[in-house]
Scaffold this motif. Structure first.
Motif, short mmCIF file in Angstrom:
data_model
loop_
_atom_site.label_atom_id
_atom_site.label_comp_id
_atom_site.label_asym_id
_atom_site.label_seq_id
_atom_site.Cartn_x
_atom_site.Cartn_y
_atom_site.Cartn_z
N GLN A 55 0.82 -1.20 0.00
CA GLN A 55 0.00 0.00 0.00
C GLN A 55 0.86 1.26 0.00
N GLU A 56 1.98 1.20 0.72
CA GLU A 56 2.90 2.35 0.71
C GLU A 56 3.40 2.63 -0.69
N HIS A 57 3.72 1.57 -1.43
CA HIS A 57 4.18 1.74 -2.81
C HIS A 57 3.04 2.21 -3.71
N LEU A 58 1.85 1.65 -3.49
CA LEU A 58 0.70 2.03 -4.31
C LEU A 58 0.36 3.51 -4.14
N ARG A 116 -0.46 -0.78 -14.93
CA ARG A 116 0.73 -1.62 -15.07
C ARG A 116 1.59 -1.55 -13.81
N GLN A 117 1.80 -0.34 -13.28
CA GLN A 117 2.60 -0.18 -12.07
C GLN A 117 1.92 -0.85 -10.87
N THR A 118 0.61 -0.73 -10.78
CA THR A 118 -0.14 -1.35 -9.68
C THR A 118 -0.01 -2.87 -9.75
N ASP A 119 -0.17 -3.43 -10.94
CA ASP A 119 -0.04 -4.88 -11.11
C ASP A 119 1.35 -5.35 -10.69
N GLU A 120 2.37 -4.58 -11.05
CA GLU A 120 3.74 -4.93 -10.70
C GLU A 120 3.94 -4.96 -9.18
N VAL A 121 3.42 -3.95 -8.49
CA VAL A 121 3.54 -3.89 -7.03
C VAL A 121 2.81 -5.08 -6.40
N LEU A 122 1.61 -5.38 -6.88
CA LEU A 122 0.82 -6.48 -6.30
C LEU A 122 1.45 -7.84 -6.59
N ARG A 123 2.05 -8.00 -7.78
CA ARG A 123 2.74 -9.27 -8.08
C ARG A 123 3.89 -9.51 -7.11
N GLU A 124 4.60 -8.44 -6.77
CA GLU A 124 5.71 -8.58 -5.82
C GLU A 124 5.21 -8.85 -4.41
N ALA A 125 4.07 -8.26 -4.05
CA ALA A 125 3.55 -8.40 -2.69
C ALA A 125 2.85 -9.73 -2.45
N ILE A 126 2.19 -10.25 -3.48
CA ILE A 126 1.39 -11.47 -3.33
C ILE A 126 1.91 -12.54 -4.28
N PRO A 127 2.65 -13.51 -3.78
CA PRO A 127 3.15 -14.58 -4.65
C PRO A 127 2.00 -15.29 -5.35
N GLY A 128 2.15 -15.49 -6.64
CA GLY A 128 1.14 -16.20 -7.41
C GLY A 128 -0.01 -15.32 -7.87
N TYR A 129 0.02 -14.03 -7.56
CA TYR A 129 -1.06 -13.13 -7.97
C TYR A 129 -1.02 -12.94 -9.47
N ASP A 130 -2.17 -13.11 -10.10
CA ASP A 130 -2.30 -12.94 -11.54
C ASP A 130 -3.37 -11.88 -11.78
#
Length: 146
Positions: A55-58, A116-130
């Motif tokens: 969330q801090e990154h978002l 795109r940036q949001t997806d990148e942050v969430l992929r790093e935060a949540i393993p397996g997030y698609d």
């Protein structure tokens, strides 16, 4: 010999998920780990910590986009709110319709960059997030509300 209080059977109780399980957030739970009753709470705490860091990154995402002529630039935040629109001096030579189209195109490009940036942050935060699968699932769920 164990007896089930419901059926009177002497068979061992069934394990509902004998194979290795993986939930949507990327946490594995091997078979036979049913004794660790605190595992879900720990996994939840881990996920919350990851989400707080994400969330801090978002909150810091600022995305930009340009219109087709490159004379208009727009900036948006992570949620797509327009933060700024700037016009190159040459943009003022455009007609009102063309200028409006440039602004809309710049905002659309900025929103795509924010996504795109949001997806990148969430992929790093949540393993397996698609993100593609998550959006499809959300759209399917929302379609059922009609």
């Amino acid at each position: 010999m164990r007896r089930s209080s419901v059926s009177g059977s002497s068979r061992r109780p069934a394990t509902f998920f004998p194979e290795r399980r993986r939930d949507v957030y990327g946490f594995d739970q091997p078979p036979g780990d049913e004794e660790d009753v605190d595992a879900p709470a720990r996994q939840g705490d881990e996920l919350m910590a990851r989400m707080e860091a994400a969330q801090e990154h978002l909150d810091k995402i600022v995305a930009t986009g340009k219109g087709p002529s490159r004379h208009v630039t727009a900036s948006v935040d992570q949620e797509g709110r327009v933060l700024d629109v700037t016009f190159d001096p040459r943009a003022m030579r455009l007609g009102s319709k063309d200028l409006a189209d440039e602004v809309l195109a710049a905002i659309a490009e900025a929103c795509a960059d924010a996504e795109r940036q949001t997806d990148e942050v969430l992929r790093e935060a949540i393993p397996g997030y698609d993100p593609v699968a998550a959006r499809a699932e959300l759209e399917q769920a929302l379609a059922g509300w009609d």
